[in-house]
Design an enzyme around this catalytic site. Structure first.
Site, PDB file in Angstrom:
ATOM      1  N   THR A   1       0.834  -1.356  -0.043  1.00  0.00           N
ATOM      2  CA  THR A   1      -0.018  -0.176  -0.144  1.00  0.00           C
ATOM      3  C   THR A   1       0.994   1.361  -0.022  1.00  0.00           C
ATOM      4  O   THR A   1       0.630   2.327  -0.765  1.00  0.00           O
ATOM      5  CB  THR A   1      -1.017   0.138   1.121  1.00  0.00           C
ATOM      6  OG1 THR A   1      -1.669  -1.255   1.402  1.00  0.00           O
ATOM      7  CG2 THR A   1      -1.848   1.230   1.404  1.00  0.00           C
TER       8      THR A   1
ATOM      9  N   ASP B   1       1.846  -7.287  -3.958  1.00  0.00           N
ATOM     10  CA  ASP B   1       0.955  -7.447  -2.769  1.00  0.00           C
ATOM     11  C   ASP B   1       1.614  -8.421  -1.896  1.00  0.00           C
ATOM     12  O   ASP B   1       2.156  -9.391  -2.257  1.00  0.00           O
ATOM     13  CB  ASP B   1      -0.142  -7.736  -3.096  1.00  0.00           C
ATOM     14  CG  ASP B   1      -1.166  -7.501  -1.791  1.00  0.00           C
ATOM     15  OD1 ASP B   1      -1.983  -6.348  -1.620  1.00  0.00           O
ATOM     16  OD2 ASP B   1      -1.353  -8.344  -1.006  1.00  0.00           O
TER      17      ASP B   1
END
Length: 342
Positions: free
Chosen positions: A15, A59
């Protein structure tokens, strides 16, 4: 205190390196060469910062042992050229990656600081800026010409923890990580408060040894009160499994049914290493303290003490490559190698 350090910022994904597409509102990775445009405050730091980005940022949910090895090799290749390293990583599995790296980087005498964020770097309310800026400052801390931090750390929301003592405890709050069995190494306020008694003390003359192999034939089993006999036996007979992290109740307690104990004993006799860790967020395994763990001790389960599940997984993958006899493996696993247990 040294004012200027050379820091390598390594972006693996997550993120912290994302921005929102203004049209679709979806998250996408941004070019890390444009980091200063997103965080111009970095120009105010006295340290020299260089960046390295994984060719295919992931991710953290997709991160696996092959990525741990790739990351360790990046640090190894740049070790002599930098004073410290900051690894930008997705928060979901950050404790797993950072714990594994702590075992792979033997005799580490420079800081390797993991950090990330709960909100994208371009978000108005992002926690990315503070986490990143302070991580760089922590990685650059020197006293008497030597790094203050000589281990793998994890920095999040004003606290630097020993990485292999951490667990992600919250998916929403900025205070996403906790180290319930070990105090923070540094707390960030108006000043950086260093908890010197908690720091690793590695002789500076030791040469870094990077372990390039991990064995991922590891499984985590979380006990539940109604666990069925056939279910456990089926899991324990899974082909190729070499190590099991068994999450038990309280201080290492489990069912006392004969079938349960026999199933574990059979697995151990087949050469499967089984580590007893607690399901509790804090506290320690003490086999034999109660009758409900006495049999586990007798059949030879490895006592995980106060190790986290994340660190136990990393330590297991690291140690399985050493091809050790069961009792030797057990003795070493029950010994603290990188400050991961008491």
């Amino acid at each position: 205190m040294k004012n200027k350090a050379k820091i390598l910022l390594i972006y693996t994904g997550g993120t912290i390196g994302m921005i929102k597409d203004p049209v679709t509102n979806s998250l996408k990775a941004f070019n890390f060469d444009q980091l200063l445009s997103k965080i111009p405050e970095l120009k105010l730091l006295s340290h020299k910062i260089e960046t390295y980005s994984f060719e295919d940022p992931k991710d953290s949910s997709d991160f696996d042992h092959t990525d741990y090895i790739a990351l360790a090799k990046v640090i190894e290749a740049n070790y002599e050229d930098f004073d410290g390293f900051v690894v930008l990583h997705g928060s979901d599995t950050m404790s797993y990656t950072a714990s594994a790296l702590s075992f792979m980087l033997e005799n580490l005498t420079k800081p390797v600081i993991f950090t990330g964020s709960q909100l994208p770097i371009g978000d108005l309310r992002t926690d990315a800026k503070e986490n990143l800026i302070t991580s760089i400052q922590v990685a650059g801390l020197h006293e008497n010409g030597k790094p203050v931090i000589k281990e793998v750390g994890l920095y999040f929301e004003y606290k630097l923890y020993r990485a292999n003592r951490t667990t992600k405890i919250n998916a929403e709050h900025f205070e996403a990580f906790e180290s319930l069995n070990y105090p923070p190494l540094i707390e960030s306020g108006v000043n950086l408060k260093i908890n010197r008694s908690s720091l690793q003390r590695i002789p500076s003359k030791r040469k870094l040894k990077v372990h390039h192999e991990l064995d991922n034939r590891v499984m985590v089993i979380k006990l539940i009160p109604s666990l069925a006999k056939k279910t456990l036996e089926h899991i324990l007979e899974t082909p190729h499994i070499k190590g099991i992290i068994l999450e038990t109740f309280g201080s290492g307690n489990s069912k006392t049914d004969i079938w349960f104990i026999k199933a574990l004993e059979k697995a151990i006799n087949k050469g499967i290493h089984i580590v007893n860790v607690t399901q509790c967020s804090g506290g320690s395994v003490e086999m034999g303290k109660y009758e409900t763990s006495d049999q586990l001790k007798k059949i030879g389960l490895i006592e995980g003490k106060d190790i986290t599940t994340e660190a136990a997984v990393g330590k297991m993958m690291y140690m399985l490559t050493k091809d050790l006899e069961y009792n030797v493996f057990k003795t070493i696993f029950e010994t603290s190698l990188r400050g991961e247990m008491k």
